[in-house]
Design a protein around this motif. Structure first.
Motif, mmCIF file in Angstrom:
data_model
loop_
_atom_site.group_PDB
_atom_site.id
_atom_site.type_symbol
_atom_site.label_atom_id
_atom_site.label_comp_id
_atom_site.label_asym_id
_atom_site.label_seq_id
_atom_site.Cartn_x
_atom_site.Cartn_y
_atom_site.Cartn_z
ATOM 1 N N VAL A 20 -14.648 0.330 1.752
ATOM 2 C CA VAL A 20 -14.642 -0.976 2.313
ATOM 3 C C VAL A 20 -14.739 -0.727 3.735
ATOM 4 O O VAL A 20 -13.675 -0.450 4.293
ATOM 5 C CB VAL A 20 -13.398 -1.603 1.465
ATOM 6 N N GLN B 146 -8.712 1.875 5.763
ATOM 7 C CA GLN B 146 -8.059 2.972 5.668
ATOM 8 C C GLN B 146 -7.759 3.671 4.351
ATOM 9 O O GLN B 146 -7.997 4.701 3.555
ATOM 10 C CB GLN B 146 -6.866 3.017 6.169
ATOM 11 N N SER C 197 -9.359 2.827 1.280
ATOM 12 C CA SER C 197 -10.548 2.917 0.624
ATOM 13 C C SER C 197 -11.199 4.298 1.027
ATOM 14 O O SER C 197 -12.217 4.309 0.587
ATOM 15 C CB SER C 197 -11.517 1.892 0.589
ATOM 16 N N MET D 27 -5.776 0.981 -3.753
ATOM 17 C CA MET D 27 -6.778 -0.088 -3.843
ATOM 18 C C MET D 27 -6.573 -0.942 -4.830
ATOM 19 O O MET D 27 -6.277 -2.215 -4.831
ATOM 20 C CB MET D 27 -8.144 0.325 -4.032
ATOM 21 N N VAL E 3 0.908 -1.314 0.112
ATOM 22 C CA VAL E 3 -0.132 0.045 0.076
ATOM 23 C C VAL E 3 0.988 1.411 -0.113
ATOM 24 O O VAL E 3 0.597 2.331 -0.737
ATOM 25 C CB VAL E 3 -0.956 -0.085 1.313
ATOM 26 N N PHE F 164 -3.034 -3.991 -2.899
ATOM 27 C CA PHE F 164 -3.131 -5.131 -2.535
ATOM 28 C C PHE F 164 -2.572 -6.112 -3.525
ATOM 29 O O PHE F 164 -2.355 -5.982 -4.653
ATOM 30 C CB PHE F 164 -4.585 -5.304 -1.999
ATOM 31 N N ALA G 222 -7.495 -1.880 4.686
ATOM 32 C CA ALA G 222 -8.690 -1.878 3.416
ATOM 33 C C ALA G 222 -9.234 -0.560 3.746
ATOM 34 O O ALA G 222 -9.712 0.273 2.903
ATOM 35 C CB ALA G 222 -9.262 -3.126 3.143
#
Lengths: 246, 268
Positions: B138, B132, B134, A220, A208, A224, B130
């Motif tokens: 999410v 944080q 998005s 995003m 990230v 990941f 995720a």
């Protein structure tokens, strides 16, 4: 510990309690109502649950102030430095280093050597089994290093993840057909063993962090996916290892 | 084993796990990046929290959850429990295994898959990130629930497979075909996260209990091999969350679209 620090630990504690309640409910329900038995060693079990609770809360707090900031600040520093070689070397060592001493992997490799010896693939001597187990461990650690390197390269270049993953699983299916069957179980397990509780937060923060600091990458879409690589590549390498050692 | 010895053993094995990582981080920080970390003492404290927290967590699991969970898995799969009505009538030789003899096993697999995945520390970490990244699009809790449901459904189907003795490859290949179709239809921003969820689930809490369940089933049902069928469950636990996370995103998008359409109609 000062009062604000204690408060900061209190929130993770409540969340940990929420996260653990389902397990307690499931165990109590099945034990008392389905199996119709009392809970054995109730006192010891309660003590254990307290450990789990405090452990989880501490872990989450440690993630927030230690592992996540560290992983991210290093990712930013690498992106600023702009030296791809050092970044890839770091990625490899991170993958290799988190896996090579993983207790679960050491256990799996030992068991795999026993099975291979029983099946007559290798000699039943201590030395042959140790060598096989060591080779397997190095293979898995090397494969996780390679996986993180591949995943970081993907972030740098911006390739779409799904081609790698779908392609990778096609290779897994094909190799499953050719690999000696006693290695298949171990290969599939090794995919799960490699993603340990310390690897996951660090590797996620790295991905990230990189995707955030490189222009044109979306955290995003690109951040990941490193864990997906780390659970896929070992399966491929271990099956190849099984084919080569026969 | 005494509590103190268990504690030192766990801390030692966690440290052995952490040491190479710490060496890599420190080495690069000092020799290659040569930059000061912001709040070095805070970060250091964080690492100590993680080390201590993980050791306490693992130790507590070994004391409280694993022994009982494994015992329950073996009791639920024991023919004496599964065929207790027949045993009560004095029939102890069961000829054919019917899939619906094991309903409690599927229920247990579902419940324990759901509950253990919710408590999985690595999934908590990924959920935090995720949410944080998005910007709240999410939610950490929503993601974790979706992954846990995926594991729960996956392992119950996995248990059904062991009981009926159907081919593992059939299930895995069908599952991957669904995953590929979903990959091209689901919102693209969820896909990397969905793939990661598959690797995260098979970790500290879930694997030992699932392995016990798979081994218990495979050992008590004639014609099943513990070697092959034990690992089968873990494969299910890693494929199904990929589907459920993409499904969660697909349902969210579908609901939003329906809401928009309804609002559009109201406006007319």
């Amino acid at each position: 510990m000062s009062i604000p620090a204690a408060l900061k630990l209190f929130r993770p504690l409540l969340e940990a309690l929420r996260d653990l309640t389902p397990i307690i409910l499931v165990i109590v329900f099945f034990q008392l109502f389905v199996l119709k038995q009392p809970i054995p060693n109730l006192a010891e079990m309660l003590a254990g649950l307290l450990f789990v609770l405090f452990g989880l809360a501490l872990f989450v707090r440690g993630l927030e102030i230690g592992l996540f900031p560290m992983g991210e600040s290093m990712a930013h520093a690498f992106a600023r430095k702009g030296n791809v070689f050092w970044l890839l070397l770091f990625a490899f060592l991170l993958g290799f280093g988190t896996t090579v001493a993983e207790p679960a992997l050491i256990a799996v490799a030992g068991k795999a050597a026993e099975i291979a010896a029983l099946d007559g693939v290798i000699d039943t001597t201590e030395q042959a089994m140790d060598e096989y187990a060591f080779g397997l461990r190095m293979t898995v650690a090397f494969s996780v290093g390679t996986a993180i390197v591949l995943g970081v390269l993907r972030i740098l270049v911006g390739w779409p993840l799904h081609f790698f993953i779908i392609g990778g699983y096609l290779i897994v299916v094909m190799l499953t057909y050719f690999a000696p069957h006693e290695i298949i179980g171990i290969a599939y397990d090794s995919g799960g063993v490699t993603t340990s509780t310390i690897t996951v937060p660090l590797v996620t923060a790295l991905g990230v962090g990189l995707a955030t600091s490189i222009k044109g990458r979306n955290p995003m879409m690109d951040g990941f996916g490193l864990i997906a690589f780390a659970s896929l590549v070992p399966m491929i390498f271990v099956m190849i290892y099984g084919m080569l050692t026969v | 084993m005494s509590m103190l010895q268990l504690f030192t053993d766990t801390i030692f094995s966690t440290m052995r796990d952490v040491l190479p990582i710490a060496a890599v981080l420190l080495g690069f920080q000092l020799l290659v990046l040569r930059q000061r970390v912001a709040n070095p003492w805070r970060v250091m404290r964080g690492f100590i929290y993680v080390l201590l927290g993980l050791s306490l967590f693992l130790m507590g699991l070994q004391k409280a959850i694993f022994p009982l969970g494994e015992l329950m898995a073996s009791q639920l799969t024991n023919p004496e429990f599964v065929y207790k009505d027949l045993y009560a009538q004095g029939i102890t030789a069961v000829q054919t295994v019917r899939w619906d003899d094991y309903l409690w096993v599927y229920a247990f697999a579902f419940a324990i898959g759901l509950a253990t995945t919710l408590a999985e520390p690595s999934l908590i970490a990924v959920g935090m990130k995720a949410e944080q990244v998005s910007g709240g699009g999410v939610s950490a809790w929503g993601l974790r629930l979706a992954v846990s449901l995926g594991v729960a459904i996956g392992v119950s189907i996995g248990c059904y497979r062991i009981v009926t003795g159907t081919d593992l490859w059939l299930y895995i290949i069908v599952a991957y075909i669904i995953v590929i179709i979903q990959t091209f239809r689901a919102p693209s921003m969820i896909i990397p996260l969905a793939y990661d969820s598959g690797g995260v689930t098979t970790s500290t809490v879930t694997v030992p209990l699932l392995a016990a369940l798979g081994l218990g089933l495979a050992a008590t049902i004639p014609g099943r091999s513990p070697m092959i069928d034990g690992f089968g469950l873990i494969a299910f636990a890693s494929v199904f969350p990929i589907m459920s996370v993409m499904g969660y995103a697909q349902i969210t998008v579908w609901l939003e679209k329906r809401e928009q359409r309804r609002e559009g109609k109201d406006a007319l």
